[in-house]
Scaffold this motif. Structure first.
Motif, PDB file in Angstrom:
ATOM      1  N   ARG A  82      86.500  64.753  60.306  1.00 16.50           N
ATOM      2  CA  ARG A  82      86.713  64.002  61.541  1.00 16.50           C
ATOM      3  C   ARG A  82      85.574  62.993  61.736  1.00 16.50           C
ATOM      4  O   ARG A  82      85.799  61.846  62.108  1.00 16.50           O
ATOM      5  N   GLY A  83      84.354  63.451  61.451  1.00 14.64           N
ATOM      6  CA  GLY A  83      83.215  62.542  61.556  1.00 14.64           C
ATOM      7  C   GLY A  83      83.399  61.343  60.635  1.00 14.64           C
ATOM      8  O   GLY A  83      83.132  60.197  61.006  1.00 14.64           O
ATOM      9  N   HIS A  84      83.888  61.621  59.439  1.00 15.18           N
ATOM     10  CA  HIS A  84      84.122  60.552  58.463  1.00 15.18           C
ATOM     11  C   HIS A  84      85.152  59.563  59.013  1.00 15.18           C
ATOM     12  O   HIS A  84      84.994  58.351  58.895  1.00 15.18           O
ATOM     13  N   LEU A  85      86.208  60.088  59.638  1.00 14.81           N
ATOM     14  CA  LEU A  85      87.243  59.224  60.194  1.00 14.81           C
ATOM     15  C   LEU A  85      86.688  58.394  61.355  1.00 14.81           C
ATOM     16  O   LEU A  85      87.174  57.308  61.637  1.00 14.81           O
ATOM     17  N   GLU A  86      85.679  58.931  62.019  1.00 17.12           N
ATOM     18  CA  GLU A  86      85.062  58.196  63.127  1.00 17.12           C
ATOM     19  C   GLU A  86      84.025  57.209  62.605  1.00 17.12           C
ATOM     20  O   GLU A  86      83.346  56.546  63.366  1.00 17.12           O
ATOM     21  N   GLY A  87      83.835  57.198  61.285  1.00 17.61           N
ATOM     22  CA  GLY A  87      82.898  56.244  60.713  1.00 17.61           C
ATOM     23  C   GLY A  87      81.466  56.750  60.628  1.00 17.61           C
ATOM     24  O   GLY A  87      80.547  55.983  60.402  1.00 17.61           O
ATOM     25  N   GLN A  88      81.267  58.045  60.827  1.00 14.39           N
ATOM     26  CA  GLN A  88      79.907  58.575  60.692  1.00 14.39           C
ATOM     27  C   GLN A  88      79.591  58.787  59.213  1.00 14.39           C
ATOM     28  O   GLN A  88      80.477  59.055  58.425  1.00 14.39           O
ATOM     29  N   SER A  89      78.325  58.725  58.907  1.00 18.60           N
ATOM     30  CA  SER A  89      77.948  59.076  57.544  1.00 18.60           C
ATOM     31  C   SER A  89      77.955  60.590  57.456  1.00 18.60           C
ATOM     32  O   SER A  89      77.908  61.281  58.469  1.00 18.60           O
ATOM     33  N   LEU A  90      77.972  61.080  56.238  1.00 24.75           N
ATOM     34  CA  LEU A  90      77.981  62.517  56.027  1.00 24.75           C
ATOM     35  C   LEU A  90      76.766  63.176  56.685  1.00 24.75           C
ATOM     36  O   LEU A  90      76.866  64.215  57.320  1.00 24.75           O
ATOM     37  N   ALA A  91      75.620  62.520  56.532  1.00 29.22           N
ATOM     38  CA  ALA A  91      74.403  63.094  57.103  1.00 29.22           C
ATOM     39  C   ALA A  91      74.521  63.224  58.616  1.00 29.22           C
ATOM     40  O   ALA A  91      74.121  64.232  59.206  1.00 29.22           O
ATOM     41  N   SER A  93      77.306  63.501  60.382  1.00 27.26           N
ATOM     42  CA  SER A  93      78.269  64.559  60.704  1.00 27.26           C
ATOM     43  C   SER A  93      77.634  65.929  60.568  1.00 27.26           C
ATOM     44  O   SER A  93      77.835  66.802  61.407  1.00 27.26           O
ATOM     45  N   LEU A  94      76.880  66.110  59.480  1.00 30.62           N
ATOM     46  CA  LEU A  94      76.251  67.410  59.260  1.00 30.62           C
ATOM     47  C   LEU A  94      75.248  67.707  60.363  1.00 30.62           C
ATOM     48  O   LEU A  94      75.164  68.824  60.851  1.00 30.62           O
ATOM     49  N   GLN A  95      74.518  66.668  60.753  1.00 29.29           N
ATOM     50  CA  GLN A  95      73.508  66.875  61.779  1.00 29.29           C
ATOM     51  C   GLN A  95      74.168  67.227  63.103  1.00 29.29           C
ATOM     52  O   GLN A  95      73.742  68.127  63.815  1.00 29.29           O
TER      53      GLN A  95
END
Length: 167
Positions: A82-91, A93-95
């Motif tokens: 979901r974070g990826h779909l929102e345009g967040q980087s993996l880091a 999203s993990l954070q």
């Protein structure tokens, strides 16, 4: 009929493109390690990760394979997606996930609504389980790996079909 527990989950990861959850498991009846690709459909940045995780875990096609994977871990994979779909980087999203996963000892639990409370409780149960299970317990999956197969590899995968090829 095959014994139900002939599969043991080893690692679970997420692939963003195309969105799919990838499970690496051991098939003890054939003594092989295989990879199962479970395409994620109808999931958008507005989707509810816990619902998606429950649906996947209870999906009759995948149920037996996902025995050893906790709901919480699947939720984590969906939240990364979901974070990826929102345009967040993996880091990022993990954070973000880490923050949500941390129980604040000062927090007043009485002020939380039921949903939040249930979530905190499941985090606590999870932490408890995590500490209770020994690291060498075969069902102990304590590491979410996020792997990105190389593009050329993706091309050669039949991604929309479930594949259980040996790896």
């Amino acid at each position: 009929a095959r014994a139900t527990m002939s599969f043991s989950a080893q690692k679970c990861g997420i692939c963003f493109q195309p969105p799919s959850i990838i499970l690496i498991y051991r098939d003890s009846s054939q003594d092989k390690t295989r990879q199962r690709i479970m395409p994620v459909r109808n999931f958008s940045r507005f989707s509810d990760c816990s619902r998606a995780a429950e649906q996947l875990k209870n999906n009759p096609r995948h149920k037996a394979y996902l025995e050893g994977v906790s709901l919480h871990q699947l939720q984590k994979l969906y939240s990364l997606l979901r974070g990826h779909l929102e345009g967040q980087s993996l880091a990022e999203s993990l954070q973000k996930f880490q923050q949500e996963e941390t129980i604040d000892p000062e927090e007043d639990m009485n002020k939380l609504d039921d949903k939040e409370l249930a979530r905190r409780k499941s985090i606590m149960d999870e932490l408890f389980e995590k500490n209770r299970k020994k690291k060498d317990d075969p069902d102990f999956v304590y590491n979410v790996e996020v792997e990105f197969p190389q593009d050329e590899q993706l091309e050669s995968c039949g991604w929309d079909v479930e594949s259980d090829e040996e790896i």
